[in-house]
Design a protein around this motif. Structure first.
Motif, PDB file in Angstrom:
ATOM      1  N   GLN A 116       0.830  -1.207   0.000  1.00 12.82           N
ATOM      2  CA  GLN A 116       0.000   0.000   0.000  1.00 12.82           C
ATOM      3  C   GLN A 116       0.863   1.255   0.000  1.00 12.82           C
ATOM      4  O   GLN A 116       0.529   2.255  -0.649  1.00 12.82           O
ATOM      5  CB  GLN A 116      -0.931   0.000   1.209  1.00 12.82           C
ATOM      6  CG  GLN A 116      -2.087  -0.984   1.094  1.00 12.82           C
ATOM      7  CD  GLN A 116      -3.052  -0.845   2.249  1.00 12.82           C
ATOM      8  OE1 GLN A 116      -3.820   0.109   2.339  1.00 12.82           O
ATOM      9  NE2 GLN A 116      -3.016  -1.812   3.160  1.00 12.82           N
ATOM     10  N   TYR A 117       1.971   1.227   0.728  1.00 14.10           N
ATOM     11  CA  TYR A 117       2.895   2.365   0.729  1.00 14.10           C
ATOM     12  C   TYR A 117       3.415   2.626  -0.679  1.00 14.10           C
ATOM     13  O   TYR A 117       3.452   3.776  -1.148  1.00 14.10           O
ATOM     14  CB  TYR A 117       4.060   2.087   1.678  1.00 14.10           C
ATOM     15  CG  TYR A 117       5.138   3.141   1.659  1.00 14.10           C
ATOM     16  CD1 TYR A 117       5.032   4.288   2.438  1.00 14.10           C
ATOM     17  CD2 TYR A 117       6.270   2.991   0.855  1.00 14.10           C
ATOM     18  CE1 TYR A 117       6.015   5.258   2.420  1.00 14.10           C
ATOM     19  CE2 TYR A 117       7.260   3.959   0.819  1.00 14.10           C
ATOM     20  CZ  TYR A 117       7.140   5.089   1.612  1.00 14.10           C
ATOM     21  OH  TYR A 117       8.114   6.058   1.578  1.00 14.10           O
ATOM     22  N   LEU A 120       0.589   4.114  -2.911  1.00 15.98           N
ATOM     23  CA  LEU A 120       0.325   5.529  -2.649  1.00 15.98           C
ATOM     24  C   LEU A 120       1.502   6.400  -3.093  1.00 15.98           C
ATOM     25  O   LEU A 120       1.298   7.534  -3.545  1.00 15.98           O
ATOM     26  CB  LEU A 120       0.029   5.741  -1.169  1.00 15.98           C
ATOM     27  CG  LEU A 120      -1.295   5.134  -0.691  1.00 15.98           C
ATOM     28  CD1 LEU A 120      -1.428   5.252   0.824  1.00 15.98           C
ATOM     29  CD2 LEU A 120      -2.479   5.823  -1.374  1.00 15.98           C
ATOM     30  N   TYR A 123       1.044   6.935  -6.711  1.00 16.87           N
ATOM     31  CA  TYR A 123      -0.039   7.913  -6.922  1.00 16.87           C
ATOM     32  C   TYR A 123       0.447   9.330  -6.653  1.00 16.87           C
ATOM     33  O   TYR A 123       0.144  10.265  -7.409  1.00 16.87           O
ATOM     34  CB  TYR A 123      -1.213   7.574  -6.023  1.00 16.87           C
ATOM     35  CG  TYR A 123      -2.226   8.688  -5.884  1.00 16.87           C
ATOM     36  CD1 TYR A 123      -3.105   8.992  -6.921  1.00 16.87           C
ATOM     37  CD2 TYR A 123      -2.287   9.446  -4.719  1.00 16.87           C
ATOM     38  CE1 TYR A 123      -4.021  10.031  -6.804  1.00 16.87           C
ATOM     39  CE2 TYR A 123      -3.205  10.482  -4.594  1.00 16.87           C
ATOM     40  CZ  TYR A 123      -4.068  10.762  -5.630  1.00 16.87           C
ATOM     41  OH  TYR A 123      -4.965  11.792  -5.506  1.00 16.87           O
ATOM     42  N   ASN A 124       1.215   9.521  -5.584  1.00 25.34           N
ATOM     43  CA  ASN A 124       1.714  10.853  -5.238  1.00 25.34           C
ATOM     44  C   ASN A 124       2.631  11.409  -6.311  1.00 25.34           C
ATOM     45  O   ASN A 124       2.803  12.630  -6.422  1.00 25.34           O
ATOM     46  CB  ASN A 124       2.453  10.813  -3.897  1.00 25.34           C
ATOM     47  CG  ASN A 124       1.510  10.607  -2.730  1.00 25.34           C
ATOM     48  OD1 ASN A 124       0.330  10.927  -2.802  1.00 25.34           O
ATOM     49  ND2 ASN A 124       2.034  10.056  -1.630  1.00 25.34           N
ATOM     50  N   GLN A 130      -5.556   6.819  -7.108  1.00 27.50           N
ATOM     51  CA  GLN A 130      -5.367   6.409  -5.721  1.00 27.50           C
ATOM     52  C   GLN A 130      -6.131   5.133  -5.388  1.00 27.50           C
ATOM     53  O   GLN A 130      -5.560   4.169  -4.873  1.00 27.50           O
ATOM     54  CB  GLN A 130      -5.787   7.523  -4.774  1.00 27.50           C
ATOM     55  CG  GLN A 130      -5.577   7.178  -3.304  1.00 27.50           C
ATOM     56  CD  GLN A 130      -5.935   8.336  -2.381  1.00 27.50           C
ATOM     57  OE1 GLN A 130      -6.498   9.333  -2.801  1.00 27.50           O
ATOM     58  NE2 GLN A 130      -5.606   8.206  -1.114  1.00 27.50           N
ATOM     59  N   ASN A 131      -7.424   5.100  -5.676  1.00 26.98           N
ATOM     60  CA  ASN A 131      -8.236   3.932  -5.336  1.00 26.98           C
ATOM     61  C   ASN A 131      -7.810   2.695  -6.124  1.00 26.98           C
ATOM     62  O   ASN A 131      -7.746   1.582  -5.576  1.00 26.98           O
ATOM     63  CB  ASN A 131      -9.717   4.223  -5.569  1.00 26.98           C
ATOM     64  CG  ASN A 131     -10.299   5.116  -4.488  1.00 26.98           C
ATOM     65  OD1 ASN A 131     -10.103   4.867  -3.306  1.00 26.98           O
ATOM     66  ND2 ASN A 131     -10.996   6.155  -4.887  1.00 26.98           N
ATOM     67  N   ASN A 133      -4.845   2.099  -7.417  1.00 25.53           N
ATOM     68  CA  ASN A 133      -3.538   1.658  -6.931  1.00 25.53           C
ATOM     69  C   ASN A 133      -3.674   0.846  -5.643  1.00 25.53           C
ATOM     70  O   ASN A 133      -3.058  -0.214  -5.482  1.00 25.53           O
ATOM     71  CB  ASN A 133      -2.631   2.863  -6.684  1.00 25.53           C
ATOM     72  CG  ASN A 133      -2.099   3.479  -7.970  1.00 25.53           C
ATOM     73  OD1 ASN A 133      -2.531   3.123  -9.060  1.00 25.53           O
ATOM     74  ND2 ASN A 133      -1.173   4.404  -7.846  1.00 25.53           N
ATOM     75  N   VAL A 134      -4.480   1.364  -4.713  1.00 25.23           N
ATOM     76  CA  VAL A 134      -4.676   0.660  -3.444  1.00 25.23           C
ATOM     77  C   VAL A 134      -5.368  -0.676  -3.682  1.00 25.23           C
ATOM     78  O   VAL A 134      -5.019  -1.692  -3.072  1.00 25.23           O
ATOM     79  CB  VAL A 134      -5.471   1.535  -2.457  1.00 25.23           C
ATOM     80  CG1 VAL A 134      -5.875   0.727  -1.221  1.00 25.23           C
ATOM     81  CG2 VAL A 134      -4.662   2.753  -2.048  1.00 25.23           C
ATOM     82  N   TRP A 335       1.775  14.629   6.620  1.00 27.55           N
ATOM     83  CA  TRP A 335       1.644  14.394   5.180  1.00 27.55           C
ATOM     84  C   TRP A 335       2.861  14.945   4.446  1.00 27.55           C
ATOM     85  O   TRP A 335       3.418  14.307   3.547  1.00 27.55           O
ATOM     86  CB  TRP A 335       0.369  15.043   4.650  1.00 27.55           C
ATOM     87  CG  TRP A 335      -0.863  14.239   4.863  1.00 27.55           C
ATOM     88  CD1 TRP A 335      -0.951  12.965   5.344  1.00 27.55           C
ATOM     89  CD2 TRP A 335      -2.200  14.643   4.584  1.00 27.55           C
ATOM     90  NE1 TRP A 335      -2.256  12.552   5.399  1.00 27.55           N
ATOM     91  CE2 TRP A 335      -3.050  13.558   4.943  1.00 27.55           C
ATOM     92  CE3 TRP A 335      -2.772  15.808   4.095  1.00 27.55           C
ATOM     93  CZ2 TRP A 335      -4.424  13.621   4.801  1.00 27.55           C
ATOM     94  CZ3 TRP A 335      -4.153  15.871   3.945  1.00 27.55           C
ATOM     95  CH2 TRP A 335      -4.966  14.786   4.297  1.00 27.55           C
TER      96      TRP A 335
END
Length: 410
Positions: A116-117, A120, A123-124, A130-131, A133-134, A335
């Protein structure tokens, strides 16, 4: 809603993986757990996020925050695997090679946090959604875990490698980041990112601490333009700007909003980016720091690449110079810390928030939390004054958009 669809997909993938791997298509325990995951995953995600947030706010240590999230997810996985064992979805032998229910939960939790890391982080950096990818990360982890419980040595080895590799990666990076926060070179330049909505005395204090405590040549401050969360939500019509109140743009959810997404973790009211930038410059001048702090403004770079792109530009302008990342322990500050860590070898300077100074309180009318001139400017914006003079400067206010009309220094 995206979060509901994500939960439904995860529940279905869990059912199919274990049903296929163990011929448990009609197993009541498997069906029940899969349905529970579909229904409760969004709420569980909010709880684990909140746990990490609270731990980070207390200690400003990335490793502690990740351990808090890990604990919440580990307990959840122990409960799921315990139900699978009790309900006959997976035989005892299926867990034995993984260290039992506790060992299997440990491996899948470590792997889940790691993948998950990575999802994300991609995605960043503008890769994927985002969704999605997760979902891809969770799906890979669920399928790998299900296969590892079938008893096949190859799949067990893959699960061990995933757990140790991906888990070691995410925790290893966190530990290295925390160590850099304690051992750092006393030279270089600082970077300080955030919404600064508005810039207040704690921000000024953080900069002073960095300049004096770390021997920095200067600190570069860059406020957010339109935060990516809001930019994407505005584009999708999930939120909208519904008006201006006292110089603040007011945002609100629309009918398209996802009920499980926190679109406004730092509030619904924002000073326009140009106004926040102007208030930063005013505060730094008041504090006598204007010559030691640069207010950088790269709206196009931020729009296209976020703060990752801003850091890349700073590195290009200052090759070989150590970078120190300033941040608070609040949600927005942590963040920003994650961005620093994703951008490579940056020395974080975490500051635990222990005073009552709050940008939210300032937006709600609190006084004494900004430098005097900034406080006066905010008061005029709140009153809706179109033009006003203070500290030798005449400002123009156009629905909260602050600009300098004239300077009349003595």
């Amino acid at each position: 809603m995206p979060s509901v669809r994500l939960a439904a997909c995860v529940g279905v993938i869990m059912y199919l993986s274990y049903a296929w791997g163990h011929a448990a298509w009609s197993n009541l325990a498997l069906v029940s757990v899969s349905v529970i995951v579909c229904l409760l995953l969004p709420a569980y995600s909010r709880v684990s996020n909140r746990v990490e947030e609270l731990v980070n706010h207390r200690w400003a240590v990335v490793t502690f925050g990740r351990l808090g999230r890990f604990a919440a997810q580990y307990l959840f996985n122990v409960a799921v695997f315990g139900a699978f064992l009790a309900g006959g979805v997976v035989p005892d032998a299926g867990f034995r090679g993984l260290g039992g229910v506790a060992g299997a939960a440990l491996l899948t939790t470590l792997a889940s946090q790691g993948v998950q890391y990575m999802a994300l982080a991609l995605y960043n950096r503008g890769v994927g959604d985002q969704n999605r990818n997760v979902l891809a990360a969770l799906s890979i982890n669920i399928v790998a875990t299900a296969l590892s419980t079938t008893g096949a040595p190859l799949f067990r080895h893959v699960m061990v490698i995933m757990g140790c590799g991906f888990g070691g990666l995410v925790f290893g990076l966190g530990v290295l980041s925390d160590l850099r926060g304690h051992w750092f070179p006393r030279r270089g330049i600082g970077v300080f990112f955030g919404t600064f909505n508005p810039f207040h005395v704690t921000h000024v204090d953080i900069i002073r601490q960095a300049l004096d405590g770390r021997g920095l040549a200067k600190v570069i401050v860059h406020p957010t333009v339109v935060p990516r969360l809001h930019a994407r939500a505005l584009e999708k019509g999930e939120i909208a700007i519904i008006g201006n109140d006292g110089g603040l743009d007011v945002m609100e959810r629309t009918a398209k909003a996802d009920a499980h997404v926190n679109y406004f973790p730092t509030g619904k009211r924002f000073y326009p980016p140009q106004t926040r930038r102007a208030l930063i410059a005013i505060a730094l001048a008041e504090a006598g720091l204007a010559g030691r702090v640069e207010v950088l403004w790269l709206p196009e770079v931020y729009r296209d690449h976020g703060f990752h792109g801003v850091i890349a530009r700073i590195r290009k302008l200052h090759p070989g110079v150590p970078l120190h990342g300033l941040h608070g322990s609040d949600l927005g500050g942590m963040w920003v810390r994650s961005i620093y860590d994703e951008c490579g070898w940056i020395y974080p300077m975490p500051v635990r928030r222990r005073n009552n100074v709050s940008a939210t309180a300032i937006r709600n009318g609190a006084a004494g939390m900004t430098t005097p001139v900034v406080g006066e400017v905010i008061a005029r914006l709140r009153e809706g004054v179109a033009s006003f003079a203070t500290a030798g400067v005449t400002f123009q206010n156009s629905n909260g958009l602050l600009s300098v009309r004239d300077r009349h220094d003595a």
